[in-house]
Design an enzyme around this catalytic site. Structure first.
Site, mmCIF file in Angstrom:
data_model
loop_
_atom_site.group_PDB
_atom_site.id
_atom_site.type_symbol
_atom_site.label_atom_id
_atom_site.label_comp_id
_atom_site.label_asym_id
_atom_site.label_seq_id
_atom_site.Cartn_x
_atom_site.Cartn_y
_atom_site.Cartn_z
ATOM 1 N N SER A 140 96.659 97.064 -1.860
ATOM 2 C CA SER A 140 98.106 97.339 -1.928
ATOM 3 C C SER A 140 97.930 98.674 -2.714
ATOM 4 O O SER A 140 96.906 99.058 -3.637
ATOM 5 C CB SER A 140 98.640 96.228 -2.827
ATOM 6 N N TYR A 153 96.653 91.517 -10.916
ATOM 7 C CA TYR A 153 96.969 91.880 -9.353
ATOM 8 C C TYR A 153 96.253 93.287 -8.874
ATOM 9 O O TYR A 153 95.662 93.178 -7.659
ATOM 10 C CB TYR A 153 98.448 91.717 -9.160
HETATM 11 P P1 NAP Z 1 103.753 86.164 1.527
HETATM 12 O O1 NAP Z 1 104.958 86.311 2.395
HETATM 13 O O2 NAP Z 1 103.869 85.681 0.098
HETATM 14 O O3 NAP Z 1 102.410 85.312 2.451
HETATM 15 C C1 NAP Z 1 101.459 85.156 1.710
HETATM 16 C C2 NAP Z 1 100.618 84.180 2.904
HETATM 17 O O4 NAP Z 1 99.431 83.833 2.336
HETATM 18 C C3 NAP Z 1 101.442 83.059 3.443
HETATM 19 O O5 NAP Z 1 101.080 83.016 4.689
HETATM 20 C C4 NAP Z 1 100.684 81.800 2.496
HETATM 21 O O6 NAP Z 1 100.713 80.681 3.274
HETATM 22 C C5 NAP Z 1 99.177 82.295 2.240
HETATM 23 N N1 NAP Z 1 98.528 81.828 1.289
HETATM 24 C C6 NAP Z 1 99.023 81.801 -0.095
HETATM 25 N N2 NAP Z 1 98.081 81.235 -0.899
HETATM 26 C C7 NAP Z 1 97.249 80.772 0.206
HETATM 27 C C8 NAP Z 1 95.912 79.838 -0.193
HETATM 28 N N3 NAP Z 1 95.821 79.426 -1.467
HETATM 29 N N4 NAP Z 1 95.225 79.502 1.100
HETATM 30 C C9 NAP Z 1 95.538 80.000 2.122
HETATM 31 N N5 NAP Z 1 96.589 80.994 2.257
HETATM 32 C C10 NAP Z 1 97.295 81.039 1.349
HETATM 33 O O7 NAP Z 1 103.035 87.601 1.051
HETATM 34 P P2 NAP Z 1 103.010 88.720 2.029
HETATM 35 O O8 NAP Z 1 103.682 89.930 1.358
HETATM 36 O O9 NAP Z 1 102.967 88.490 3.548
HETATM 37 O O10 NAP Z 1 101.402 89.310 1.529
HETATM 38 C C11 NAP Z 1 100.450 89.297 2.254
HETATM 39 C C12 NAP Z 1 99.190 90.374 1.785
HETATM 40 O O11 NAP Z 1 99.767 91.705 1.634
HETATM 41 C C13 NAP Z 1 98.847 89.928 0.305
HETATM 42 O O12 NAP Z 1 97.441 90.173 0.448
HETATM 43 C C14 NAP Z 1 99.704 90.763 -0.470
HETATM 44 O O13 NAP Z 1 99.046 90.961 -1.805
HETATM 45 C C15 NAP Z 1 99.577 92.070 0.366
HETATM 46 N N6 NAP Z 1 100.807 93.148 -0.049
HETATM 47 C C16 NAP Z 1 102.086 92.534 -0.194
HETATM 48 C C17 NAP Z 1 103.067 93.707 -0.480
HETATM 49 C C18 NAP Z 1 104.374 93.312 -0.288
HETATM 50 O O14 NAP Z 1 105.186 93.580 -1.229
HETATM 51 N N7 NAP Z 1 104.793 92.212 0.118
HETATM 52 C C19 NAP Z 1 102.564 94.706 -0.850
HETATM 53 C C20 NAP Z 1 101.275 95.008 -1.080
HETATM 54 C C21 NAP Z 1 100.439 94.477 -0.654
HETATM 55 P P3 NAP Z 1 100.846 79.210 2.716
HETATM 56 O O15 NAP Z 1 101.836 79.252 1.455
HETATM 57 O O16 NAP Z 1 101.247 78.386 3.893
HETATM 58 O O17 NAP Z 1 99.421 78.875 2.215
#
Ligand code: NAP
Length: 262
Positions: A140, A153
């Site tokens: 990120s 984070y």
């Molecule tokens: P999201 O929509 O909240 O999705 C997170 C995913 O991780 C879900 O599929 C969730 O599924 C899974 N997950 C959560 N806890 C888990 C656990 N204990 N074991 C296995 N799976 C788990 O988040 P996102 O925005 O797509 O984020 C994906 C990645 O991108 C992350 O690493 C995040 O830090 C990074 N990122 C996101 C942003 C942003 O603004 N969205 C920005 C920078 C980086 P379940 O709940 O079904 O387990």
């Protein structure tokens, strides 16, 4: 990696991971989808199978729990059809550092760093042996910016960047491609899950655009892909400054400014 190798995606039940799943299915790759919510994974798997004619396995696992992690590690080690790991599962956290609880901090570090590292470590030896394979680690821009007030984070995401750069140095000569992706704020469930209100935040990136840009970087075999960074020369300058600093570190000699007291 052959074009038909399968792709294991963590955090595939929603958000960035679900879009990666859709995009790789569109490219004709079979998939292994990992997350905790089996019902959501099943729904996505059925849709992708129907729409793209690919085989999709679901592997429900909580990656903060040893049993879940061990099962996914075993799949990565043993399933030689898997040629790409998308190390995406991650969580964020609300509140300042002094407001965060030990349990919440532990969960965040367990998922964002320990699980990601162990999964990469499970698959890397097989990829290195085969002389091919790709590992995509989702970091990120917060990992570049303590100023964003998301210290734990951001620290996990700085860890991911550092780890990926080190992995790339070690593994690219063996034919393994390691990409780090640094999204900025992107519309997904991550904010609501973390209890962070984004209603007053400035506009964010659409998740499809983010993943498509990350895949442009992937196809170009870029080491660090920062979709929201408009002036690419900024990253090059930062990396060059870091390397210049390294050449100024002389481990046998204390720097002049520390040789006088006060
Ligand atoms: P999201 O929509 O909240 O999705 C997170 C995913 O991780 C879900 O599929 C969730 O599924 C899974 N997950 C959560 N806890 C888990 C656990 N204990 N074991 C296995 N799976 C788990 O988040 P996102 O925005 O797509 O984020 C994906 C990645 O991108 C992350 O690493 C995040 O830090 C990074 N990122 C996101 C942003 C942003 O603004 N969205 C920005 C920078 C980086 P379940 O709940 O079904 O387990």
């Amino acid at each position: 990696m052959t074009t038909t190798s399968s792709v294991l995606i963590t955090g595939a039940s929603t958000g960035i991971g679900a879009i990666y799943a859709e995009r790789f299915a569109r490219r004709g790759h079979d998939l292994v989808l990992v997350a905790r919510d089996k019902a959501r994974l099943d729904t996505l798997a059925t849709r992708l199978q129907q729409e793209h004619g690919v085989a999709v396995d679901v592997l429900p696992a909580d990656l903060t729990q040893s049993s879940g992690l061990v099962a996914v590690e075993a799949r990565l080690r043993d399933d030689t059809r898997i040629g790409t790991l998308i190390n995406n599962a991650g969580i964020a956290q609300s509140g300042s550092f002094i407001e965060q609880t030990p349990d919440a901090i532990e969960r965040l570090i367990a998922l964002n760093t320990t699980a990601l590292t162990r999964l990469a470590n499970a698959v890397a030896p097989r990829f290195a042996q085969a002389g091919e394979g790709s590992i995509v680690n989702i970091s990120s821009v917060v990992g570049l910016a303590p100023e964003f007030s998301m210290s734990v984070y951001g620290a996990t995401k700085a860890f991911v960047l550092f780890l990926s750069q080190g992995m790339s140095l070690e593994l690219s000569p063996k034919g393994v491609y390691v990409q780090t992706v640094l999204p900025a704020g992107t519309y997904t469930e991550i904010w609501e899950r973390a209890g962070i209100d984004i209603s007053t935040s400035s506009e964010m990136m659409e998740v499809g655009e983010l993943v498509d840009a990350a895949l442009v970087g992937f196809d170009r075999r870029e080491l660090v892909t920062i979709p929201p960074l408009h002036n690419a020369a900024r990253w090059d300058a930062l990396d060059a400054a870091r390397q210049a600093l390294l050449s100024d570190i002389k481990q046998a000699e204390v720097a002049e400014r520390y040789k006088t007291v006060l």
